[in-house]
Design an enzyme around this catalytic site. Structure first.
Site, PDB file in Angstrom:
ATOM      1  N   TYR A 132     -60.847  69.261 -13.632  1.00 48.01           N
ATOM      2  CA  TYR A 132     -59.679  69.688 -14.400  1.00 48.01           C
ATOM      3  C   TYR A 132     -59.120  71.048 -13.963  1.00 48.01           C
ATOM      4  O   TYR A 132     -58.235  71.594 -14.594  1.00 48.01           O
ATOM      5  CB  TYR A 132     -60.009  69.724 -15.902  1.00 48.01           C
ATOM      6  CG  TYR A 132     -60.232  68.342 -16.504  1.00 48.01           C
ATOM      7  CD1 TYR A 132     -60.198  67.198 -15.719  1.00 48.01           C
ATOM      8  CD2 TYR A 132     -60.480  68.189 -17.854  1.00 48.01           C
ATOM      9  CE1 TYR A 132     -60.414  65.943 -16.260  1.00 48.01           C
ATOM     10  CE2 TYR A 132     -60.691  66.931 -18.409  1.00 48.01           C
ATOM     11  CZ  TYR A 132     -60.665  65.811 -17.600  1.00 48.01           C
ATOM     12  OH  TYR A 132     -60.869  64.565 -18.139  1.00 48.01           O
ATOM     13  N   LYS A 194     -73.037  61.192 -12.683  1.00 49.12           N
ATOM     14  CA  LYS A 194     -72.839  59.977 -11.892  1.00 49.12           C
ATOM     15  C   LYS A 194     -73.385  60.295 -10.495  1.00 49.12           C
ATOM     16  O   LYS A 194     -72.695  60.162  -9.483  1.00 49.12           O
ATOM     17  CB  LYS A 194     -71.346  59.633 -11.886  1.00 49.12           C
ATOM     18  CG  LYS A 194     -71.008  58.301 -11.278  1.00 49.12           C
ATOM     19  CD  LYS A 194     -71.538  57.110 -12.043  1.00 49.12           C
ATOM     20  CE  LYS A 194     -71.311  55.838 -11.254  1.00 49.12           C
ATOM     21  NZ  LYS A 194     -72.095  54.700 -11.754  1.00 49.12           N
ATOM     22  N   ASP A 228     -71.877  55.763 -17.000  1.00 46.33           N
ATOM     23  CA  ASP A 228     -71.500  54.392 -17.375  1.00 46.33           C
ATOM     24  C   ASP A 228     -72.570  53.764 -18.276  1.00 46.33           C
ATOM     25  O   ASP A 228     -72.257  53.115 -19.282  1.00 46.33           O
ATOM     26  CB  ASP A 228     -71.239  53.525 -16.130  1.00 46.33           C
ATOM     27  CG  ASP A 228     -72.219  53.784 -14.993  1.00 46.33           C
ATOM     28  OD1 ASP A 228     -73.083  54.677 -15.128  1.00 46.33           O
ATOM     29  OD2 ASP A 228     -72.133  53.091 -13.957  1.00 46.33           O
ATOM     30  N   ASP A 252     -65.013  64.763 -21.645  1.00 43.29           N
ATOM     31  CA  ASP A 252     -63.725  64.413 -22.226  1.00 43.29           C
ATOM     32  C   ASP A 252     -63.730  62.940 -22.657  1.00 43.29           C
ATOM     33  O   ASP A 252     -63.330  62.580 -23.771  1.00 43.29           O
ATOM     34  CB  ASP A 252     -62.645  64.663 -21.159  1.00 43.29           C
ATOM     35  CG  ASP A 252     -61.243  64.589 -21.725  1.00 43.29           C
ATOM     36  OD1 ASP A 252     -61.094  64.465 -22.952  1.00 43.29           O
ATOM     37  OD2 ASP A 252     -60.293  64.658 -20.924  1.00 43.29           O
ATOM     38  N   ASP A 256     -64.229  61.120 -26.764  1.00 41.36           N
ATOM     39  CA  ASP A 256     -63.258  60.243 -27.436  1.00 41.36           C
ATOM     40  C   ASP A 256     -63.943  58.952 -27.884  1.00 41.36           C
ATOM     41  O   ASP A 256     -63.670  58.431 -28.974  1.00 41.36           O
ATOM     42  CB  ASP A 256     -62.076  59.916 -26.512  1.00 41.36           C
ATOM     43  CG  ASP A 256     -60.886  60.845 -26.780  1.00 41.36           C
ATOM     44  OD1 ASP A 256     -61.136  62.018 -27.138  1.00 41.36           O
ATOM     45  OD2 ASP A 256     -59.729  60.404 -26.634  1.00 41.36           O
TER      46      ASP A 256
END
Ligand code: ATP
Length: 364
Positions: A132, A194, A228, A252, A256
């Site tokens: 970001y 990951k 994942d 992020d 959510d």
């Protein structure tokens, strides 16, 4: 007396923050509030997103910042939102985004059979690095050969401090039980990455995680999951989750998803902190997880509980745990009695839901 900078911002931020302020007042919190008009209206009027010296003044003159939301369809690409929010996080080095994920009532969770005791974890998200930072570029733009490169920045310092904060958080926080007072100690830090696909950044996170974990040998359990796999676990069986630490982008996304588990964006609270900056002061910025939600703004239908729980989180951070607990208990009661906005099954408006909670808080 604690000094609070209040920036309600745009859209539903302007509706939910007044409810949070009313509830904190009802709780008897000793606060000096200063309101700032940063947001779309100000930007459209004078093209100023943040006045000169704005961030420095916030860090110097306040104990905490309470923010509503930024974003307005009238401002192209929401430049003001980016400058204010990313500016606060990066220029004030609020590197730790803390997102408690707690289910107040089983009726709010879309998962079958999940009770409040099954969902009480926290996500500690790195807030200043990763993908970001907007590093990268575009080559041969607009041609069939266009190349877009988005860099993922992971510094040793940034990774180490967020992982260390996750361990410190785990060592110093408790889960909340139903009576909202004496929960069991937190026990486990799970690092999510990951690293099987993003090997360079993953290797740094893996090494630092092992090093920092070694400083807490008997006290804290550790666990690792690929992002994942963690998403699957969050919806299949979130029971064992405790403290999760991860990078900016994965944080992020999973927060959510986590908001969905606890009743939607209208129920989620967050804090942005800079632990360990003793010389600079420990200012924190607290904001509900939802954005400005233009489609529902100005209609008195936005759920104010995310903002109210955010205010409680701010008070707890400032050492006013008694006031914070009163507020959380009143929100819990409102949810159980369906004294809520429509998004979580009630019939009240934003103001009426806020007033109901304030009334309950003042009698506690
Ligand atoms: P932004 O770009 O500022 O983040 P957005 O519209 O993309 O705004 P959100 O503001 O987070 O994203 O909201 C997405 C949708 O979620 C809203 O349009 C609304 O339907 C719902 N929502 C978000 N917050 C609330 C809330 N407090 N109460 C009720 N519904 C909400």
């Amino acid at each position: 007396m604690k000094r609070i900078a209040v920036i309600a911002g745009d859209g539903i931020g302007k509706e939910v923050i007044p409810q949070a302020l009313m509830v904190m007042q009802a709780a008897g919190a000793d606060l000096a509030l200063t309101h700032f008009d940063w947001g779309a209206d100000r930007y459209l009027a004078d093209k100023i997103t943040v006045p000169p010296d704005g961030f420095a003044a916030l860090a110097r003159d306040f104990d905490a910042i309470l923010v509503g939301a930024f974003g307005d369809p009238r401002v192209p690409s929401n430049i003001h939102a980016k400058e204010i929010l990313l500016g606060m996080r990066c220029k004030m080095d609020l590197y730790a985004n803390v997102r408690p994920v707690r289910l107040l009532d089983a009726s709010l969770c879309p998962l079958k059979g999940v009770e409040p005791k099954d969902l009480d974890f926290v996500v500690i998200r790195e807030n200043t690095e990763g993908v970001y930072g907007d590093l990268g570029g575009v080559f041969k733009r607009g041609t069939p050969d266009e190349v877009a490169i988005q860099e993922d920045v992971n510094t040793r310092k940034g990774v180490e401090r967020i992982i260390r904060y996750a361990f410190e958080y785990c060592a110093s926080h408790r889960k909340l039980d139903d009576s909202n007072v004496n929960g069991s100690p937190r026990q486990r830090v799970l690092m999510c990455d990951k690293s099987n696909a993003m090997t360079h950044a993953g290797s740094l996170w893996q090494r630092v995680f092992k090093e920092v974990a070694a400083e807490y040998p008997h006290q804290i359990e550790t666990q690792h999951m690929y992002v994942d796999a963690l998403c699957t676990q969050m919806v299949r069986d979130p029971r064992g989750l405790d403290v999760i630490v991860t990078n900016n982008m994965f944080g992020d996304i999973i927060t959510d998803l986590a908001a969905g588990l606890q009743g939607g964006l209208g129920m989620a609270a967050s804090g942005n902190l800079r632990p360990g900056h003793a010389s600079l002061g420990q200012i924190g910025m607290f904001e509900p997880v939802h954005g400005s939600a233009p489609p529902i703004a100005g209609k008195n239908i936005a759920n104010p509980f995310g903002a109210i729980l955010t205010a409680a989180m701010m008070l707890a951070h400032l050492g006013m745990s008694g006031e914070a607990q009163k507020i959380e208990a009143a929100v819990l009661e409102a949810v159980r009695q369906k004294k809520t906005t429509q998004d979580i099954g009630g019939t009240l408006g934003t103001r009426e839901a806020g007033e109901w909670v304030a009334e309950r808080v003042s009698h506690r």
